[in-house]
Design a protein around this motif. Structure first.
Motif, PDB file in Angstrom:
ATOM      1  N   MET A 188     -43.660  14.753 -28.722  1.00  0.00           N
ATOM      2  CA  MET A 188     -42.483  14.138 -28.100  1.00  0.00           C
ATOM      3  C   MET A 188     -42.692  12.659 -27.262  1.00  0.00           C
ATOM      4  SD  MET A 188     -40.019  16.712 -26.098  1.00  0.00           S
ATOM      5  CE  MET A 188     -38.227  17.174 -25.871  1.00  0.00           C
ATOM      6  N   GLU A 189     -41.387  11.759 -27.274  1.00  0.00           N
ATOM      7  CA  GLU A 189     -41.405  10.842 -26.817  1.00  0.00           C
ATOM      8  C   GLU A 189     -40.915  11.445 -25.570  1.00  0.00           C
ATOM      9  OE1 GLU A 189     -38.400   6.571 -27.755  1.00  0.00           O
ATOM     10  OE2 GLU A 189     -38.830   8.441 -29.351  1.00  0.00           O
ATOM     11  N   LYS A 190     -41.580  10.462 -24.816  1.00  0.00           N
ATOM     12  CA  LYS A 190     -42.027  10.667 -22.786  1.00  0.00           C
ATOM     13  C   LYS A 190     -40.858   9.315 -22.622  1.00  0.00           C
ATOM     14  CE  LYS A 190     -44.674  10.772 -19.446  1.00  0.00           C
ATOM     15  NZ  LYS A 190     -44.426   9.462 -18.281  1.00  0.00           N
ATOM     16  N   ARG A 191     -40.454   9.847 -22.087  1.00  0.00           N
ATOM     17  CA  ARG A 191     -38.675   9.373 -21.592  1.00  0.00           C
ATOM     18  C   ARG A 191     -38.734   9.229 -19.925  1.00  0.00           C
ATOM     19  NH1 ARG A 191     -34.631  12.999 -18.682  1.00  0.00           N
ATOM     20  NH2 ARG A 191     -34.395  14.070 -20.774  1.00  0.00           N
ATOM     21  N   THR A 192     -38.905   7.453 -19.626  1.00  0.00           N
ATOM     22  CA  THR A 192     -38.836   6.292 -18.260  1.00  0.00           C
ATOM     23  C   THR A 192     -38.209   6.449 -17.645  1.00  0.00           C
ATOM     24  OG1 THR A 192     -39.603   4.948 -19.739  1.00  0.00           O
ATOM     25  CG2 THR A 192     -41.548   5.838 -19.398  1.00  0.00           C
ATOM     26  N   GLU A 193     -37.410   6.371 -18.088  1.00  0.00           N
ATOM     27  CA  GLU A 193     -35.799   6.317 -17.876  1.00  0.00           C
ATOM     28  C   GLU A 193     -34.571   7.037 -17.257  1.00  0.00           C
ATOM     29  OE1 GLU A 193     -36.215   5.568 -21.033  1.00  0.00           O
ATOM     30  OE2 GLU A 193     -33.984   7.590 -21.829  1.00  0.00           O
ATOM     31  N   GLU A 194     -33.792   7.086 -16.356  1.00  0.00           N
ATOM     32  CA  GLU A 194     -33.523   7.804 -15.157  1.00  0.00           C
ATOM     33  C   GLU A 194     -32.583   8.258 -15.926  1.00  0.00           C
ATOM     34  OE1 GLU A 194     -31.542   9.210 -11.195  1.00  0.00           O
ATOM     35  OE2 GLU A 194     -32.890   7.337 -11.130  1.00  0.00           O
ATOM     36  N   TYR A 195     -31.535   7.850 -16.299  1.00  0.00           N
ATOM     37  CA  TYR A 195     -30.438   7.952 -16.272  1.00  0.00           C
ATOM     38  C   TYR A 195     -30.386   7.046 -18.445  1.00  0.00           C
ATOM     39  CZ  TYR A 195     -29.333   6.691 -12.428  1.00  0.00           C
ATOM     40  OH  TYR A 195     -29.023   6.340 -10.377  1.00  0.00           O
ATOM     41  N   ILE A 196     -29.583   8.527 -18.713  1.00  0.00           N
ATOM     42  CA  ILE A 196     -29.364   8.169 -20.449  1.00  0.00           C
ATOM     43  C   ILE A 196     -28.353   6.803 -20.824  1.00  0.00           C
ATOM     44  CG2 ILE A 196     -27.287   9.994 -20.721  1.00  0.00           C
ATOM     45  CD1 ILE A 196     -28.795  11.037 -23.507  1.00  0.00           C
ATOM     46  N   ILE A 197     -27.486   6.421 -20.065  1.00  0.00           N
ATOM     47  CA  ILE A 197     -26.990   5.483 -20.287  1.00  0.00           C
ATOM     48  C   ILE A 197     -26.516   4.787 -18.963  1.00  0.00           C
ATOM     49  CG2 ILE A 197     -24.287   4.576 -20.300  1.00  0.00           C
ATOM     50  CD1 ILE A 197     -23.657   7.088 -22.184  1.00  0.00           C
ATOM     51  N   ASP A 198     -27.088   2.657 -19.189  1.00  0.00           N
ATOM     52  CA  ASP A 198     -26.562   1.955 -18.239  1.00  0.00           C
ATOM     53  C   ASP A 198     -26.384   0.417 -18.241  1.00  0.00           C
ATOM     54  OD1 ASP A 198     -27.192   0.763 -15.962  1.00  0.00           O
ATOM     55  OD2 ASP A 198     -29.608   1.952 -16.257  1.00  0.00           O
ATOM     56  N   CYS A 199     -25.458   1.068 -18.042  1.00  0.00           N
ATOM     57  CA  CYS A 199     -24.336  -0.593 -18.049  1.00  0.00           C
ATOM     58  C   CYS A 199     -24.342  -1.478 -16.843  1.00  0.00           C
ATOM     59  CB  CYS A 199     -22.960   0.019 -18.730  1.00  0.00           C
ATOM     60  SG  CYS A 199     -22.716   0.847 -19.951  1.00  0.00           S
ATOM     61  N   SER A 200     -24.702  -2.810 -16.955  1.00  0.00           N
ATOM     62  CA  SER A 200     -24.661  -3.400 -16.124  1.00  0.00           C
ATOM     63  C   SER A 200     -23.790  -4.340 -16.308  1.00  0.00           C
ATOM     64  CB  SER A 200     -25.329  -3.897 -15.821  1.00  0.00           C
ATOM     65  OG  SER A 200     -25.745  -4.955 -14.743  1.00  0.00           O
ATOM     66  N   ALA A 201     -22.837  -4.878 -16.317  1.00  0.00           N
ATOM     67  CA  ALA A 201     -21.490  -5.935 -15.511  1.00  0.00           C
ATOM     68  C   ALA A 201     -21.193  -6.143 -17.471  1.00  0.00           C
ATOM     69  CB  ALA A 201     -22.214  -7.225 -15.502  1.00  0.00           C
ATOM     70  N   LEU A 202     -21.271  -5.140 -17.741  1.00  0.00           N
ATOM     71  CA  LEU A 202     -20.228  -4.816 -19.413  1.00  0.00           C
ATOM     72  C   LEU A 202     -18.893  -5.588 -19.388  1.00  0.00           C
ATOM     73  CD1 LEU A 202     -22.093  -4.004 -22.155  1.00  0.00           C
ATOM     74  CD2 LEU A 202     -20.530  -2.277 -21.558  1.00  0.00           C
ATOM     75  N   SER A 203     -19.192  -6.673 -20.754  1.00  0.00           N
ATOM     76  CA  SER A 203     -17.579  -7.149 -20.528  1.00  0.00           C
ATOM     77  C   SER A 203     -17.067  -7.471 -22.474  1.00  0.00           C
ATOM     78  CB  SER A 203     -17.268  -8.127 -19.914  1.00  0.00           C
ATOM     79  OG  SER A 203     -17.921  -8.671 -18.690  1.00  0.00           O
ATOM     80  N   MET A 204     -16.469  -7.025 -22.988  1.00  0.00           N
ATOM     81  CA  MET A 204     -15.628  -7.324 -24.320  1.00  0.00           C
ATOM     82  C   MET A 204     -14.659  -8.153 -24.307  1.00  0.00           C
ATOM     83  SD  MET A 204     -16.857  -6.696 -26.823  1.00  0.00           S
ATOM     84  CE  MET A 204     -16.443  -7.793 -28.472  1.00  0.00           C
ATOM     85  N   ARG A 205     -14.841  -9.111 -24.393  1.00  0.00           N
ATOM     86  CA  ARG A 205     -13.742 -10.088 -24.643  1.00  0.00           C
ATOM     87  C   ARG A 205     -12.627 -10.079 -26.400  1.00  0.00           C
ATOM     88  NH1 ARG A 205     -11.702 -13.135 -20.989  1.00  0.00           N
ATOM     89  NH2 ARG A 205     -10.691 -14.515 -22.187  1.00  0.00           N
ATOM     90  N   PHE A 206     -11.634  -9.332 -26.901  1.00  0.00           N
ATOM     91  CA  PHE A 206     -11.470 -10.031 -28.419  1.00  0.00           C
ATOM     92  C   PHE A 206     -10.514 -11.066 -27.888  1.00  0.00           C
ATOM     93  CE2 PHE A 206     -11.968  -5.594 -28.163  1.00  0.00           C
ATOM     94  CZ  PHE A 206     -12.946  -5.763 -29.356  1.00  0.00           C
ATOM     95  N   GLY A 207     -10.711 -11.492 -28.358  1.00  0.00           N
ATOM     96  CA  GLY A 207      -9.533 -13.349 -27.874  1.00  0.00           C
ATOM     97  C   GLY A 207      -9.448 -13.702 -26.491  1.00  0.00           C
ATOM     98  N   LYS A 208      -7.910 -13.326 -26.394  1.00  0.00           N
ATOM     99  CA  LYS A 208      -7.620 -13.619 -25.050  1.00  0.00           C
ATOM    100  C   LYS A 208      -7.270 -12.416 -24.254  1.00  0.00           C
ATOM    101  CE  LYS A 208      -4.427 -18.086 -25.332  1.00  0.00           C
ATOM    102  NZ  LYS A 208      -3.374 -17.876 -26.477  1.00  0.00           N
ATOM    103  N   ILE A 209      -7.638 -11.305 -25.011  1.00  0.00           N
ATOM    104  CA  ILE A 209      -7.783  -9.760 -24.879  1.00  0.00           C
ATOM    105  C   ILE A 209      -9.097  -9.466 -24.052  1.00  0.00           C
ATOM    106  CG2 ILE A 209      -7.378  -7.027 -24.613  1.00  0.00           C
ATOM    107  CD1 ILE A 209      -5.262  -8.540 -27.406  1.00  0.00           C
TER     108      ILE A 209
END
Ligand SMILES: Nc1ncnc2c1ncn2[C@@H]1O[C@H](COP(=O)(O)OP(=O)(O)OP(=O)(O)O)[C@@H](O)[C@H]1O
Length: 245
Positions: A1-22
């Motif tokens: 089995m793969e060993k898990r080292t991180e505490e969080y399944i999801i970890d986003c940092s300063a995540l941004s998404m632009r679609f053109g001007k949006i």
């Protein structure tokens, strides 16, 4: 089995998404532990689907980072562990229920006896065994929803994204689907639910309010009600949606 080292399944940092001007996402920080039942709550256009698409590896962010299971998305190695139920059914109308589920199982690399066993199990859990040979164009809306679930779950994902899972569904099926989501969560599947339906939000252990691409606040349903001095989530949500906080 793969060993898990991180505490969080999801970890986003300063995540941004632009679609053109949006700007669909604006500097979002988000940490979600393994096994959580987490709701993304926000009005239309808030950025919920964009966030989910990045977390599934379908979109590359224009800024910041999103890690899933310790790997920065998009990373193909995460694909086998993720299930994503979109707002629309992705079923082939002229195939039977079982053929649809088998198609998805094959996409995820399942084959032979093991694949057929997984199909039997998921058809049993979603109570479709009796109708597995029905052509999808002939089945009811509720059954379509359960067939979609079976397709998304046949590869036994550890992380399941549900985009407005019970919108347009009658109260009985909604109740049934939520029973099933709780069962999966108890089995260790992490659930991320995007919604603007308060009923659904109340089923989550933790929620983030999202508006204009920003995470405004995060907490349990009880904490969010207390923070806004509202006695129900609907009122708390309206306060945030209108920019009252
Ligand atoms: N591919 C795209 N191209 C251009 N704009 C996009 C694209 N995808 C999303 N957007 C815009 O990004 C913003 C966030 O959209 P998103 O679909 O993520 O919101 P949402 O919270 O999921 O809304 P809903 O509840 O209506 O599904 C919206 O203004 C939307 O029009």
């Amino acid at each position: 089995m793969e060993k898990r080292t991180e505490e969080y399944i999801i970890d986003c940092s300063a995540l941004s998404m632009r679609f053109g001007k949006i700007t669909a996402l604006d500097n979002v920080d988000l940490k979600i532990p393994y096994g959580e039942n987490y709701g993304l709550l926000g009005p239309n256009g808030a950025g919920k689907t964009t966030l989910i698409r990045i977390l599934c590896g379908l979109l590359k962010p224009t800024g910041g980072s999103a890690s899933v299971m310790g790997r920065r998305q998009p990373d193909r190695r995460n694909n086998l562990s993720i299930g994503y139920m979109t707002q629309m059914d992705a079923l082939y109308s002229d195939l039977t229920i079982r053929e649809n589920v088998r198609f998805f199982a094959s996409l995820y690399g399942q084959q032979g006896h093991e694949r057929e066993k997984c199909i039997d199990d998921i058809l049993d859990i979603t109570r479709l065994s009796d109708r597995q040979n029905s052509i999808v164009s002939t089945i009811s809306g509720g059954m379509r929803k359960r067939a979609s679930m079976a397709c998304v779950l046949v590869h036994r994902p550890k992380l399941l994204f549900l985009d407005e899972p019970t919108v347009g569904v009658d109260p009985q099926l909604r109740c049934e689907l939520w029973k099933y989501f709780h069962y999966l969560n108890n089995e260790g599947v992490t659930l991320i639910v995007s919604t603007h339906v308060m009923d659904e939000a109340e089923h989550c252990n933790r929620l983030a309010f999202i508006r204009d691409g920003r995470k405004l606040i995060e907490g349990s349903p009880a904490e969010l009600k207390e923070y806004t001095s509202c006695d129900n989530l609907e009122a708390a949500f309206m306060k945030f949606s209108e920019g009252g906080q």
